[in-house]
Enzyme design. Structure first.
Site, PDB file in Angstrom:
ATOM      1  N   GLU A 267       0.918   5.948   6.532  1.00 18.37           N
ATOM      2  CA  GLU A 267       1.953   6.813   5.950  1.00 18.37           C
ATOM      3  C   GLU A 267       1.273   7.650   4.865  1.00 18.37           C
ATOM      4  OE1 GLU A 267       4.901   4.813   3.502  1.00 18.37           O
ATOM      5  OE2 GLU A 267       6.465   6.163   4.228  1.00 18.37           O
TER       6      GLU A 267
ATOM      7  N   PHE B  51       9.563   4.992  -6.335  1.00 17.78           N
ATOM      8  CA  PHE B  51       9.579   6.187  -7.187  1.00 17.78           C
ATOM      9  C   PHE B  51      10.278   7.381  -6.558  1.00 17.78           C
ATOM     10  CE2 PHE B  51       6.012   7.424  -4.503  1.00 17.78           C
ATOM     11  CZ  PHE B  51       6.205   8.800  -4.402  1.00 17.78           C
TER      12      PHE B  51
ATOM     13  N   CYS C   5      11.044   8.627   2.657  1.00 14.36           N
ATOM     14  CA  CYS C   5      10.778   7.638   3.703  1.00 14.36           C
ATOM     15  C   CYS C   5      11.273   8.137   5.047  1.00 14.36           C
ATOM     16  CB  CYS C   5      11.426   6.311   3.366  1.00 14.36           C
ATOM     17  SG  CYS C   5      13.214   6.389   3.430  1.00 14.36           S
TER      18      CYS C   5
HETATM   19  P1  NAD Z   1       5.778   0.709  -3.908  1.00 19.91           P
HETATM   20  O1  NAD Z   1       5.893  -0.325  -2.862  1.00 19.91           O
HETATM   21  O2  NAD Z   1       4.448   1.011  -4.491  1.00 19.91           O
HETATM   22  O3  NAD Z   1       6.712   0.316  -5.154  1.00 19.91           O
HETATM   23  C1  NAD Z   1       8.021  -0.176  -4.961  1.00 19.91           C
HETATM   24  C2  NAD Z   1       8.320  -1.173  -6.073  1.00 19.91           C
HETATM   25  O4  NAD Z   1       7.421  -2.268  -5.967  1.00 19.91           O
HETATM   26  C3  NAD Z   1       8.185  -0.585  -7.455  1.00 19.91           C
HETATM   27  O5  NAD Z   1       9.280  -0.995  -8.245  1.00 19.91           O
HETATM   28  C4  NAD Z   1       6.879  -1.163  -7.952  1.00 19.91           C
HETATM   29  O6  NAD Z   1       6.874  -1.409  -9.338  1.00 19.91           O
HETATM   30  C5  NAD Z   1       6.750  -2.466  -7.203  1.00 19.91           C
HETATM   31  N1  NAD Z   1       5.332  -2.822  -6.928  1.00 19.91           N
HETATM   32  C6  NAD Z   1       4.292  -1.969  -6.761  1.00 19.91           C
HETATM   33  N2  NAD Z   1       3.154  -2.667  -6.511  1.00 19.91           N
HETATM   34  C7  NAD Z   1       3.493  -3.975  -6.523  1.00 19.91           C
HETATM   35  C8  NAD Z   1       2.766  -5.179  -6.317  1.00 19.91           C
HETATM   36  N3  NAD Z   1       1.461  -5.172  -6.076  1.00 19.91           N
HETATM   37  N4  NAD Z   1       3.430  -6.355  -6.392  1.00 19.91           N
HETATM   38  C9  NAD Z   1       4.768  -6.379  -6.629  1.00 19.91           C
HETATM   39  N5  NAD Z   1       5.492  -5.255  -6.847  1.00 19.91           N
HETATM   40  C10 NAD Z   1       4.882  -4.076  -6.791  1.00 19.91           C
HETATM   41  O7  NAD Z   1       6.478   2.024  -3.315  1.00 19.91           O
HETATM   42  P2  NAD Z   1       6.517   3.480  -3.948  1.00 19.91           P
HETATM   43  O8  NAD Z   1       5.158   4.088  -3.857  1.00 19.91           O
HETATM   44  O9  NAD Z   1       7.200   3.458  -5.257  1.00 19.91           O
HETATM   45  O10 NAD Z   1       7.507   4.206  -2.904  1.00 19.91           O
HETATM   46  C11 NAD Z   1       7.068   4.819  -1.723  1.00 19.91           C
HETATM   47  C12 NAD Z   1       7.246   3.909  -0.533  1.00 19.91           C
HETATM   48  O11 NAD Z   1       8.597   3.512  -0.416  1.00 19.91           O
HETATM   49  C13 NAD Z   1       6.903   4.587   0.777  1.00 19.91           C
HETATM   50  O12 NAD Z   1       6.221   3.685   1.598  1.00 19.91           O
HETATM   51  C14 NAD Z   1       8.272   4.900   1.379  1.00 19.91           C
HETATM   52  O13 NAD Z   1       8.295   5.025   2.778  1.00 19.91           O
HETATM   53  C15 NAD Z   1       9.044   3.726   0.924  1.00 19.91           C
HETATM   54  N6  NAD Z   1      10.473   3.992   0.940  1.00 19.91           N
HETATM   55  C16 NAD Z   1      11.206   3.422   1.931  1.00 19.91           C
HETATM   56  C17 NAD Z   1      12.554   3.688   2.028  1.00 19.91           C
HETATM   57  C18 NAD Z   1      13.384   3.083   3.114  1.00 19.91           C
HETATM   58  O14 NAD Z   1      14.610   3.115   3.008  1.00 19.91           O
HETATM   59  N7  NAD Z   1      12.798   2.550   4.163  1.00 19.91           N
HETATM   60  C19 NAD Z   1      13.159   4.539   1.092  1.00 19.91           C
HETATM   61  C20 NAD Z   1      12.367   5.091   0.081  1.00 19.91           C
HETATM   62  C21 NAD Z   1      11.024   4.798   0.019  1.00 19.91           C
END
Ligand code: NAD
Length: 503
Positions: free
Chosen positions: A387, A155, A287
């Site tokens: 985090e 998101f 992130c």
């Molecule tokens: P998230 O892992 O909750 O969601 C990411 C994706 O996974 C979404 O499309 C979501 O629909 C899907 N998802 C969620 N729960 C799921 C499940 N149980 N099973 C399968 N798919 C599922 O992450 P978020 O809250 O949207 O984003 C924040 C996180 O992303 C933070 O941890 C941040 O550090 C990380 N992030 C990392 C980077 C990087 O480059 N390392 C960049 C941006 C964000």
């Protein structure tokens, strides 16, 4: 908040057409500053998701043969369209995600840079040739596209991160199925529409919506060859394991805990400004946010000024001019961050700036939390180990640079880190000894420009190759080696040779 009588629905993109889902499972897309429901996003049915993959598979037959120049020109047009729609894209992004309008433009812009890079992909998708590896024999490589690739995005950067993925995949000759975050899919959809307008042919880019079921279908689908994921460590680890098990190429960029080290010889004003911007910008939902600061030696005396600077940040809705910190994305996120602050207090960290429940005039329903700082944080506390992903900074103290480096190297995450100093020798020592994939020297958020690749490491990443840059070309292509021999007429003939050599 008054709601429009008819709430718009977010469409699927299948075979070049925006399609209304026939699902019965919908979720509201909510403005985090007002709680207004902006749209409803479908959780696509299995048939719809399969149709998206099938259309990508069909489109690959012709797209893989489209000349590099023709592909590149679409991305030249695409970057122009994104520029022209920058304001509109930022406004959609701020409404559904919460970040400030200038920061939303930054989100789009960092993605735009990857689109520009994709337009020049022909320079990177080059093979190699070795002349005369044996008598009359040359070997060369082809970097060929894989087929249908898929992306799953978080998101917090709903423009930049989708743009890390599909432009590179498509420019290298693949077709794509994208699954944006269900929390803020609207700007991603607008970017997909602009991609169609730029000339991306039907089926080359498809978008499905949903949650765990959509992600699992992507991991399992036999026609998807590669999966790019950005999101939390928990989900990324699941995606990596499941999609790898299904034989796919997978890259997962995941969670982080990024430390900044401050040496007492650093430029004080500049450093404090950098720390505050990197800890609290985007309400800490990056992130690469600097969520831990280690003050070394005499720099420990800078804490009151750090707190004073953080206190001056203006918390307000992202659409309001002069806002530094917008709301966090959801009520659930706000509650989670609040619970972690409670835990930090319980663990004995000193809450030197308490940003809970700020009063924001005109936005009584917003998911606001103002900059919050804990001091005296230790490596065993949950607020250090987890985090927080909100505007909460953990301050730690160390006696020396080496002590600070040891602390960072003992943390499992390896996304980013930064050192603030005027000493070249200290900077070089840090660069050599630190076990983190992206290092800043007086640069608080060292995200590489697209000619490099995003290079988070250790627990922040699974898979060898990063998104965008040369590594993305490797990720989205298969190296084929061709070894060929051509004979001059006077060289043909000779005897049967049953040995392995090629003379
Ligand atoms: P998230 O892992 O909750 O969601 C990411 C994706 O996974 C979404 O499309 C979501 O629909 C899907 N998802 C969620 N729960 C799921 C499940 N149980 N099973 C399968 N798919 C599922 O992450 P978020 O809250 O949207 O984003 C924040 C996180 O992303 C933070 O941890 C941040 O550090 C990380 N992030 C990392 C980077 C990087 O480059 N390392 C960049 C941006 C964000």
């Amino acid at each position: 908040m008054p709601q429009p009588s008819v709430i718009p629905t977010v469409k699927l993109l299948i075979g070049g057409k925006l399609v209304e889902s026939s699902t019965s499972h919908w979720r509201d897309v909510v403005n985090p500053a007002t709680q207004e429901v902006l749209a409803r996003v479908p959780f696509a049915t299995e048939a719809e998701m399969n149709a998206a993959v099938a259309s990508a598979k069909e489109a690959f037959k012709t797209w893989r043969k489209t000349p590099i120049g023709a592909r590149a020109r679409i991305f030249l047009k695409y970057q122009q369209l994104i520029r022209e729609h920058m304001r509109e894209l930022a406004a959609i992004l701020t409404a559904e995600q919460g970040k400030t309008l200038p920061d939303a433009e930054g989100d789009v812009f960092r993605g735009l840079e990857v689109v520009e890079h994709a337009a020049g992909i022909g320079n990177l998708q080059l093979g190699e040739l070795a002349n005369n590896v044996a008598g009359g024999v040359d070997t060369y490589t082809l970097q060929q596209p894989l087929g249908v690739c898929a992306g799953i995005t978080p998101f917090n950067f709903p423009a930049m991160i989708p743009l890390w993925m599909f432009p590179m995949a498509i420019a290298t000759g693949n077709t794509f199925v994208l699954k944006p975050s269900e929390q803020d899919p609207m700007v991603t959809m607008r970017l997909a529409e602009l991609a169609l307008e730029a000339g991306v042919p039907p089926g080359v880019l498809n978008v499905i919506h949903g949650g765990a079921d959509a992600v699992n279908l992507i991991c399992d689908h036999p026609d998807i060859k590669a999966v790019s994921f950005v999101g939390s460590t928990r989900v990324g680890t699941h995606v990596y394991n499941r999609a790898s098990q299904a034989g796919k190429r997978v890259q997962c960029m995941m969670g982080a805990k990024n430390h900044g080290i401050v040496l007492p010889d650093a430029h004080k004003e500049q450093t404090l400004n950098n720390l505050v911007g990197a800890a609290f910008g985007a309400a800490g939902q990056r992130c690469m946010a600097l969520s831990v600061v280690i003050l070394v030696g005499e720099a420990q005396g800078w804490l009151p000024e750090l707190v004073a600077k953080a206190r001056t940040l203006k918390v307000n809705a992202g659409v309001e001019g002069g806002t530094d910190v917008g709301p966090v994305v959801s009520r659930a996120a706000l509650e989670r961050i609040g619970a972690l602050i409670e835990r930090g207090i319980g663990e004995g960290a000193e809450l030197v700036l308490d940003g809970r429940q700020p009063q924001v005039a005109g936005y009584p329903q917003g998911n606001f939390i103002a900059p919050t700082i804990f001091s005296g944080v230790t490596a065993t506390m949950d607020i250090y180990r987890e985090e927080i992903f909100g505007p909460v900074l953990c301050v730690m103290q160390a006696a020396s640079l080496d002590e600070a480096i040891a602390l960072i190297n003992a943390n499992p995450n390896g996304n980013g880190t930064a050192l603030f100093t005027r000493s070249g020798a200290a900077a070089r020592h840090f660069q050599e000894e630190i076990d983190v994939g992206q290092v800043g020297i007086n640069v608080p958020i060292p995200v590489p420009a697209p000619m490099f690749s995003f290079s988070g490491s250790r627990a922040s990443k699974l898979g060898d190759l990063g998104p965008y840059g040369k590594q993305a070309v490797q990720f989205y292509t298969q190296t084929k080696t061709v070894t060929q021999r051509w004979f001059d007429e006077n060289e043909v003939g000779g005897a049967v040779n049953t040995t392995i050599t090629l003379k």
